[in-house]
Design a protein around this motif. Structure first.
Motif, short mmCIF file in Angstrom:
data_model
loop_
_atom_site.label_atom_id
_atom_site.label_comp_id
_atom_site.label_asym_id
_atom_site.label_seq_id
_atom_site.Cartn_x
_atom_site.Cartn_y
_atom_site.Cartn_z
N VAL A 171 31.51 35.75 48.48
CA VAL A 171 31.71 36.73 47.41
C VAL A 171 30.59 37.74 47.58
O VAL A 171 29.40 37.38 47.52
CB VAL A 171 31.68 36.09 46.02
CG1 VAL A 171 31.85 37.17 44.95
CG2 VAL A 171 32.79 35.05 45.89
N ALA A 182 35.83 39.24 47.51
CA ALA A 182 35.91 37.89 48.06
C ALA A 182 36.42 37.97 49.50
O ALA A 182 37.34 38.73 49.80
CB ALA A 182 36.84 37.02 47.23
N ALA A 195 37.24 39.80 43.82
CA ALA A 195 36.76 38.51 43.35
C ALA A 195 37.05 38.32 41.87
O ALA A 195 37.24 39.29 41.13
CB ALA A 195 35.25 38.39 43.61
N VAL A 199 32.97 35.21 38.46
CA VAL A 199 32.23 34.62 39.57
C VAL A 199 30.73 34.77 39.33
O VAL A 199 30.25 35.78 38.82
CB VAL A 199 32.62 35.27 40.91
CG1 VAL A 199 32.20 36.72 40.98
CG2 VAL A 199 32.05 34.50 42.08
#
Length: 229
Positions: A171, A182, A195, A199
């Motif tokens: 990431v 990602a 992503a 995250v």
């Protein structure tokens, strides 16, 4: 009286979708599933071996393809809904040529019908231990990178230097995009996408591969850092 579940070991190349399939079938009352780690064949005598294959990309190496298909008693093709009709036909032709009697299932949207599960469980024991390599594992923390440079470096190492990237997960904070990106890589394909918003490990990259040193990887990755300022 409690029913006895059928033990099944999910095998396959890293990134093929073994974990997705495991989660999708956790509620199945007839199965006792586990996932073989990485690129490992460790099926016990009491287990069925199901090979999980990412069907989105053909495998051009005939020897590698043969070992992959023959590594299990049955086959599950993942991501089938994303596969073009030409590629679907290619996979079915390969299966017919290499292992015409081996049961298989096509997983649509990470789901397998009960009838397909029962068909896979009825497969005879035909798994042949493949000659899969032992993989090296590396992890790095990266600042902002130039995504185009990173993809060029990884492709060059793979195509020109003989490096085998079996699994790449990252990431990234990139120069090209405001939101985190990602990166998912396997032995046969690269994918980049936005992503998840929640995250919490931006700037981490994990690599499973062969034919490369940590020092080489570190040097290559440093060359992909975005300019400061």
């Amino acid at each position: 009286m409690l029913s006895v579940k059928s033990p099944v070991c999910l095998l396959g190349w890293p990134g093929a979708g073994k974990t997705r399939l495991l989660k999708a079938l956790q509620s199945n009352k007839t199965l006792s599933l586990r996932e073989a780690p990485g690129l490992v064949f460790d099926v016990s005598d009491s287990e069925r071996a199901w090979v999980v294959i990412d069907a989105r990309s053909p495998v051009e190496d005939d020897a590698a393809l043969g070992q992959l298909i023959n590594a299990g008693d049955a086959i599950v093709f993942m991501f089938w809904q994303e596969v073009s009709l030409d590629h679907q036909a290619w996979w079915l032709a390969q299966l017919k040529q290499i292992a015409p009697s081996k049961p298989f299932a096509t997983c649509l949207y990470e789901n397998l019908a009960e009838s397909r599960v029962n068909s896979l469980l009825s497969a005879p024991r035909t798994a042949v231990r493949p000659d899969w390599p032992e993989l090296q594992s590396f992890e790095f923390v990266l600042p902002k990178v130039v995504l185009e440079h990173l993809m060029f470096v990884l492709d060059t190492a793979k195509q020109n230097l003989g490096v085998e990237f079996w699994r790449v997960q990252a990431v990234l904070d990139t120069q090209e995009y405001v939101n985190p990106v990602a990166l998912e890589g396997t032995f046969v394909r690269w994918d980049t996408f936005a992503a998840d918003k929640d995250v919490n490990q931006i700037g981490h990259i994990r690599i499973l591969g062969r034919g490369v040193s940590q020092d080489d990887l570190n040097t290559w990755l440093q060359a992909c850092h975005a300019p400061v300022g």
